[in-house]
Design an enzyme around this catalytic site. Structure first.
Site, PDB file in Angstrom:
ATOM      1  N   GLU A  36     -20.611-179.837  10.203  1.00 44.45           N
ATOM      2  CA  GLU A  36     -20.041-180.855   9.569  1.00 44.45           C
ATOM      3  C   GLU A  36     -20.757-182.076   9.624  1.00 44.45           C
ATOM      4  OE1 GLU A  36     -17.448-181.039   7.421  1.00 44.45           O
ATOM      5  OE2 GLU A  36     -15.942-179.289   7.975  1.00 44.45           O
ATOM      6  N   ASN A 170      -9.873-183.579   3.504  1.00 41.43           N
ATOM      7  CA  ASN A 170     -11.176-183.277   3.181  1.00 41.43           C
ATOM      8  C   ASN A 170     -11.555-184.113   2.057  1.00 41.43           C
ATOM      9  OD1 ASN A 170     -12.810-181.630   5.117  1.00 41.43           O
ATOM     10  ND2 ASN A 170     -11.319-179.847   4.690  1.00 41.43           N
ATOM     11  N   ASP A 220     -14.601-179.196   0.114  1.00 41.17           N
ATOM     12  CA  ASP A 220     -14.504-179.591   1.615  1.00 41.17           C
ATOM     13  C   ASP A 220     -15.131-181.150   1.844  1.00 41.17           C
ATOM     14  OD1 ASP A 220     -14.719-179.711   4.459  1.00 41.17           O
ATOM     15  OD2 ASP A 220     -15.011-177.313   4.384  1.00 41.17           O
TER      16      ASP A 220
END
Length: 321
Positions: A36, A170, A220
């Site tokens: 991430e 997100n 995302d």
């Protein structure tokens, strides 16, 4: 605009299409369990990213070499660059300031937990805005109910809840002028734009942004380029989508992995798009079909350029706060 699922290299009035071919390179095989938050530090000319579930911050140079990582004591949802050279972070236990020591352990100064009474949530996606504040949303760990929220962390290290009723936060990013906040509640596949008062940090006029119902994947992590276009990782869609500020799909880039998680521009000219990915939701059969799952990718030839990330202005307590 027709929002069908474009194949990699196809275009819909595409401002991102260059004269050369798009090239996708896996520069770190990992695999990350949940890669991430890639972020390019233009001062150090280094790319940083995290493996949320392995509790690590990683870094490398623009080509994926000179790797190093630091271990944290708990799950980490996101990081943002800090003005004094460290990071601001959303950890499982709340907001924190992080400094990377010379060894393999990160130094942490905890700020506080915005949800101390919710055992089933943790902080997730976060970004620094143009004014130097850190915005971070929480998520329901089981993706089960909308009891998460969105927060704004001030320079004073105090925080404010700015929205609620969220399942998984997100897609945070900011328009070039700083007057719009983009956000995705990814598990319910909803994407929004808010008007952002840059002085007060107040949000208003929440409205629908991207309709992903006509193609695979959900938004995302995301970033904004120097033209103001919004680039989002399409988790379980195996692609990166480039969208106009109005939410129209401009370009769709297929990836060799089904679960990209976030993207960020970087490199010396800020024209490489770095993409993290995940393995946590893939079974053995899917992993066998995706040998690069969990890797870090660099996409070249997009004819697009990013801008340096803003830096959080808050400092450790005892240093003038």
């Amino acid at each position: 605009m027709d929002q069908r699922a474009f194949r990699s290299g196809e275009s819909a009035s595409d401002p991102t299409r260059g004269s050369g071919d798009i090239r996708i390179e896996c520069i770190w095989r990992g695999p990350a369990e949940l890669g991430e938050c890639p972020i390019w530090d233009e001062r150090r000319q280094r790319l940083f990213w995290i493996d949320s579930l392995q509790c690590r911050i990683w870094c490398c140079d623009a080509s994926g070499r000179d790797l190093h990582h630091w271990q944290l004591p708990e799950v980490i949802g996101s990081i943002g660059l800090r003005e004094d050279g460290g990071f601001v972070a959303g950890l499982a236990s709340g907001f924190a300031l992080v400094d990377l020591a010379s060894g393999d352990e990160a130094r942490i100064e905890r700020i506080g937990d915005p949800e101390p009474d919710l055992a089933d949530t943790r902080l997730n996606d976060g970004k620094v805005d143009r004014q130097g504040r850190f915005w971070c949303g929480s998520m329901n760990r089981d993706f089960a109910e909308p009891n998460a929220s969105l927060y704004r962390l001030e320079e004073t290290l105090s925080w404010q809840k700015v929205d609620s009723g969220i399942t998984v936060s997100n897609g945070l990013a900011f328009s070039l002028d700083g007057a719009t906040l983009y956000f995705s509640d990814s598990r319910v596949d909803r994407s929004y734009r808010y008007d952002l008062d840059q002085q007060s940090g107040a949000l208003s006029n929440r409205r629908a942004f991207i309709d992903t119902g006509s193609y695979r994947g959900r938004i995302d992590g995301a970033t904004v380029d120097a033209r103001g276009n919004y680039w989002g990782a399409l988790f379980e869609g195996g692609a990166i989508g480039c969208f106009s500020p109005q939410g129209d799909l401009l370009h769709h880039i297929g990836l060799p992995v089904s679960c990209p998680t976030m993207c960020a521009f970087g490199g010396e000219r800020m024209n490489a798009l770095y993409v993290t990915s995940a393995t946590f939701s893939l079974d053995h059969k899917k992993l066998a079909r995706e040998p690069q799952a969990g890797g870090l990718f660099a996409i070249h030839g997009l004819n697009a350029q990013g801008i340096p990330e803003p830096r959080f202005k808050g400092e450790p307590r005892g240093r003038g706060n």
